[in-house]
Design a protein around this motif. Structure first.
Motif, PDB file in Angstrom:
ATOM      1  N   GLN A 172     -11.503  -9.802 -74.552  1.00 15.38           N
ATOM      2  CA  GLN A 172     -10.539 -10.116 -73.516  1.00 15.38           C
ATOM      3  C   GLN A 172     -10.637  -9.053 -72.428  1.00 15.38           C
ATOM      4  OE1 GLN A 172      -8.313 -12.818 -73.262  1.00 15.38           O
ATOM      5  NE2 GLN A 172      -8.088 -11.980 -71.199  1.00 15.38           N
ATOM      6  N   ALA A 173     -11.061  -9.468 -71.259  1.00 15.25           N
ATOM      7  CA  ALA A 173     -11.195  -8.545 -70.132  1.00 15.25           C
ATOM      8  C   ALA A 173      -9.963  -8.597 -69.255  1.00 15.25           C
ATOM      9  CB  ALA A 173     -12.436  -8.900 -69.317  1.00 15.25           C
ATOM     10  N   SER A 174      -9.644  -7.467 -68.651  1.00 14.65           N
ATOM     11  CA  SER A 174      -8.513  -7.401 -67.736  1.00 14.65           C
ATOM     12  C   SER A 174      -8.725  -6.263 -66.751  1.00 14.65           C
ATOM     13  CB  SER A 174      -7.208  -7.193 -68.510  1.00 14.65           C
ATOM     14  OG  SER A 174      -7.242  -5.964 -69.221  1.00 14.65           O
ATOM     15  N   GLY A 175      -7.896  -6.254 -65.700  1.00 12.44           N
ATOM     16  CA  GLY A 175      -7.919  -5.138 -64.767  1.00 12.44           C
ATOM     17  C   GLY A 175      -8.501  -5.434 -63.404  1.00 12.44           C
ATOM     18  N   GLY A 176      -9.012  -6.631 -63.195  1.00  9.32           N
ATOM     19  CA  GLY A 176      -9.575  -6.949 -61.894  1.00  9.32           C
ATOM     20  C   GLY A 176      -8.508  -7.018 -60.824  1.00  9.32           C
ATOM     21  N   GLY A 177      -8.955  -7.109 -59.576  1.00  2.24           N
ATOM     22  CA  GLY A 177      -8.012  -7.205 -58.474  1.00  2.24           C
ATOM     23  C   GLY A 177      -8.686  -7.088 -57.139  1.00  2.24           C
ATOM     24  N   LEU A 178      -7.863  -7.015 -56.117  1.00  2.00           N
ATOM     25  CA  LEU A 178      -8.329  -6.871 -54.735  1.00  2.00           C
ATOM     26  C   LEU A 178      -8.077  -5.439 -54.284  1.00  2.00           C
ATOM     27  CD1 LEU A 178      -9.241  -7.963 -51.962  1.00  2.00           C
ATOM     28  CD2 LEU A 178      -6.867  -8.653 -51.559  1.00  2.00           C
ATOM     29  N   VAL A 179      -9.147  -4.767 -53.862  1.00  2.36           N
ATOM     30  CA  VAL A 179      -9.043  -3.385 -53.408  1.00  2.36           C
ATOM     31  C   VAL A 179      -9.831  -3.230 -52.114  1.00  2.36           C
ATOM     32  CG1 VAL A 179      -8.726  -2.445 -55.735  1.00  2.36           C
ATOM     33  CG2 VAL A 179     -11.038  -2.659 -54.771  1.00  2.36           C
ATOM     34  N   GLN A 180      -9.682  -2.083 -51.496  1.00  2.00           N
ATOM     35  CA  GLN A 180     -10.433  -1.783 -50.279  1.00  2.00           C
ATOM     36  C   GLN A 180     -11.647  -0.931 -50.607  1.00  2.00           C
ATOM     37  OE1 GLN A 180      -7.562   0.014 -47.603  1.00  2.00           O
ATOM     38  NE2 GLN A 180      -7.017  -1.992 -46.761  1.00  2.00           N
ATOM     39  N   ALA A 181     -12.605  -0.961 -49.735  1.00  2.00           N
ATOM     40  CA  ALA A 181     -13.805  -0.141 -49.912  1.00  2.00           C
ATOM     41  C   ALA A 181     -13.405   1.320 -50.068  1.00  2.00           C
ATOM     42  CB  ALA A 181     -14.743  -0.313 -48.721  1.00  2.00           C
ATOM     43  N   GLY A 182     -14.026   1.982 -51.038  1.00  2.00           N
ATOM     44  CA  GLY A 182     -13.717   3.370 -51.313  1.00  2.00           C
ATOM     45  C   GLY A 182     -12.676   3.569 -52.399  1.00  2.00           C
ATOM     46  N   ASP A 183     -11.976   2.499 -52.753  1.00  2.00           N
ATOM     47  CA  ASP A 183     -10.951   2.581 -53.793  1.00  2.00           C
ATOM     48  C   ASP A 183     -11.567   2.617 -55.182  1.00  2.00           C
ATOM     49  OD1 ASP A 183      -8.290   0.563 -52.260  1.00  2.00           O
ATOM     50  OD2 ASP A 183      -8.970   2.629 -51.928  1.00  2.00           O
ATOM     51  N   SER A 184     -10.700   2.819 -56.172  1.00  2.89           N
ATOM     52  CA  SER A 184     -11.106   2.813 -57.571  1.00  2.89           C
ATOM     53  C   SER A 184     -10.362   1.720 -58.320  1.00  2.89           C
ATOM     54  CB  SER A 184     -10.803   4.164 -58.225  1.00  2.89           C
ATOM     55  OG  SER A 184     -11.522   5.201 -57.599  1.00  2.89           O
ATOM     56  N   LEU A 185     -10.933   1.311 -59.429  1.00  5.38           N
ATOM     57  CA  LEU A 185     -10.336   0.268 -60.267  1.00  5.38           C
ATOM     58  C   LEU A 185     -10.849   0.464 -61.680  1.00  5.38           C
ATOM     59  CD1 LEU A 185      -8.497  -2.215 -59.654  1.00  5.38           C
ATOM     60  CD2 LEU A 185     -10.578  -3.601 -59.572  1.00  5.38           C
ATOM     61  N   ARG A 186     -10.012   0.170 -62.665  1.00  5.46           N
ATOM     62  CA  ARG A 186     -10.450   0.281 -64.051  1.00  5.46           C
ATOM     63  C   ARG A 186     -10.316  -1.061 -64.750  1.00  5.46           C
ATOM     64  NH1 ARG A 186      -8.099   3.902 -69.086  1.00  5.46           N
ATOM     65  NH2 ARG A 186      -6.524   2.251 -69.081  1.00  5.46           N
ATOM     66  N   LEU A 187     -11.408  -1.488 -65.342  1.00  8.69           N
ATOM     67  CA  LEU A 187     -11.423  -2.703 -66.145  1.00  8.69           C
ATOM     68  C   LEU A 187     -11.307  -2.336 -67.619  1.00  8.69           C
ATOM     69  CD1 LEU A 187     -14.330  -4.702 -64.449  1.00  8.69           C
ATOM     70  CD2 LEU A 187     -11.906  -4.611 -63.819  1.00  8.69           C
ATOM     71  N   SER A 188     -10.665  -3.203 -68.374  1.00  9.92           N
ATOM     72  CA  SER A 188     -10.544  -3.015 -69.817  1.00  9.92           C
ATOM     73  C   SER A 188     -11.131  -4.224 -70.533  1.00  9.92           C
ATOM     74  CB  SER A 188      -9.078  -2.856 -70.218  1.00  9.92           C
ATOM     75  OG  SER A 188      -8.510  -1.709 -69.633  1.00  9.92           O
ATOM     76  N   CYS A 189     -11.695  -3.962 -71.702  1.00 12.18           N
ATOM     77  CA  CYS A 189     -12.248  -5.023 -72.537  1.00 12.18           C
ATOM     78  C   CYS A 189     -11.754  -4.798 -73.954  1.00 12.18           C
ATOM     79  CB  CYS A 189     -13.765  -5.010 -72.485  1.00 12.18           C
ATOM     80  SG  CYS A 189     -14.543  -6.174 -73.622  1.00 12.18           S
ATOM     81  N   ALA A 190     -10.821  -5.626 -74.393  1.00 12.98           N
ATOM     82  CA  ALA A 190     -10.276  -5.512 -75.732  1.00 12.98           C
ATOM     83  C   ALA A 190     -11.071  -6.414 -76.672  1.00 12.98           C
ATOM     84  CB  ALA A 190      -8.809  -5.903 -75.736  1.00 12.98           C
ATOM     85  N   ALA A 191     -11.608  -5.823 -77.734  1.00 12.24           N
ATOM     86  CA  ALA A 191     -12.407  -6.564 -78.707  1.00 12.24           C
ATOM     87  C   ALA A 191     -11.608  -6.759 -79.977  1.00 12.24           C
ATOM     88  CB  ALA A 191     -13.699  -5.814 -79.001  1.00 12.24           C
ATOM     89  N   SER A 192     -11.730  -7.921 -80.561  1.00 13.10           N
ATOM     90  CA  SER A 192     -11.043  -8.187 -81.822  1.00 13.10           C
ATOM     91  C   SER A 192     -12.034  -8.737 -82.825  1.00 13.10           C
ATOM     92  CB  SER A 192      -9.886  -9.166 -81.609  1.00 13.10           C
ATOM     93  OG  SER A 192     -10.349 -10.399 -81.107  1.00 13.10           O
ATOM     94  N   GLY A 193     -11.771  -8.482 -84.079  1.00 12.06           N
ATOM     95  CA  GLY A 193     -12.683  -8.882 -85.141  1.00 12.06           C
ATOM     96  C   GLY A 193     -12.954  -7.700 -86.052  1.00 12.06           C
ATOM     97  N   ARG A 194     -13.298  -7.992 -87.286  1.00 10.64           N
ATOM     98  CA  ARG A 194     -13.443  -6.942 -88.295  1.00 10.64           C
ATOM     99  C   ARG A 194     -14.550  -5.963 -87.961  1.00 10.64           C
ATOM    100  NH1 ARG A 194     -13.784  -9.595 -94.068  1.00 10.64           N
ATOM    101  NH2 ARG A 194     -13.850  -7.386 -94.622  1.00 10.64           N
ATOM    102  N   THR A 195     -15.580  -6.399 -87.258  1.00 16.52           N
ATOM    103  CA  THR A 195     -16.710  -5.519 -86.980  1.00 16.52           C
ATOM    104  C   THR A 195     -16.802  -5.131 -85.511  1.00 16.52           C
ATOM    105  OG1 THR A 195     -18.148  -7.435 -86.657  1.00 16.52           O
ATOM    106  CG2 THR A 195     -18.027  -6.513 -88.874  1.00 16.52           C
ATOM    107  N   ALA A 196     -15.684  -5.258 -84.798  1.00 26.02           N
ATOM    108  CA  ALA A 196     -15.711  -5.019 -83.348  1.00 26.02           C
ATOM    109  C   ALA A 196     -16.230  -3.632 -82.999  1.00 26.02           C
ATOM    110  CB  ALA A 196     -14.314  -5.233 -82.762  1.00 26.02           C
ATOM    111  N   SER A 197     -15.859  -2.625 -83.765  1.00 25.92           N
ATOM    112  CA  SER A 197     -16.242  -1.251 -83.436  1.00 25.92           C
ATOM    113  C   SER A 197     -17.723  -0.983 -83.664  1.00 25.92           C
ATOM    114  CB  SER A 197     -15.404  -0.257 -84.229  1.00 25.92           C
ATOM    115  OG  SER A 197     -15.642  -0.420 -85.617  1.00 25.92           O
TER     116      SER A 197
END
Length: 120
Positions: free
Chosen positions: A4-29
């Motif tokens: 499950q990805a999250s964190g996208g958005g609209l930003v201006q040039a030069g800005d920063s943004l952080r995306l997250s990816c949550a993994a689920s399942g017994r062997t995700a790690s």
């Protein structure tokens, strides 16, 4: 493994943004986690990947030095910290799980994309 990805958005040039990816399942790690992106009219391309332990990371040339990938295995989550964003970074970003390759990764699972739009 489900992603499950999250964190996208609209930003201006030069800005920063952080995306997250949550993994689920017994062997995700145990998976290499990474990010790909697809801009309108273009093929999906590799962005960054991190191996299961976090000891090895790899980046596409165009984001090297601006993006940082990390992971927290206690949370089964990978992060893509994006800095100094440019309009050409505009794309749908997809989280992926798979195995590491030479300067890339080979996904076996994909998450739904999250839109990143960088205005000039």
């Amino acid at each position: 493994v489900q992603l499950q990805a999250s964190g996208g958005g609209l930003v201006q040039a030069g800005d920063s943004l952080r995306l997250s990816c949550a993994a689920s399942g017994r062997t995700a790690s145990s998976y290499t986690l990474g990010w790909f992106r697809q801009a309108p009219g273009k093929e999906r391309e590799f962005v960054a990947a991190i191996n299961w332990s976090g000891a090895n990371t790899v980046y596409a040339d165009g984001v090297q030095g601006r993006f940082t990938i990390s992971r927290d295995n206690a949370k089964n989550t990978a992060y893509l910290q994006m800095g100094n964003l440019k309009p050409e970074d505009t794309a749908v970003y997809y989280c992926a799980a798979g195995v590491s390759g030479r300067a890339t990764m080979y996904p076996s699972s994909w998450g739904r994309g999250t839109q990143v739009t960088v205005s000039s």
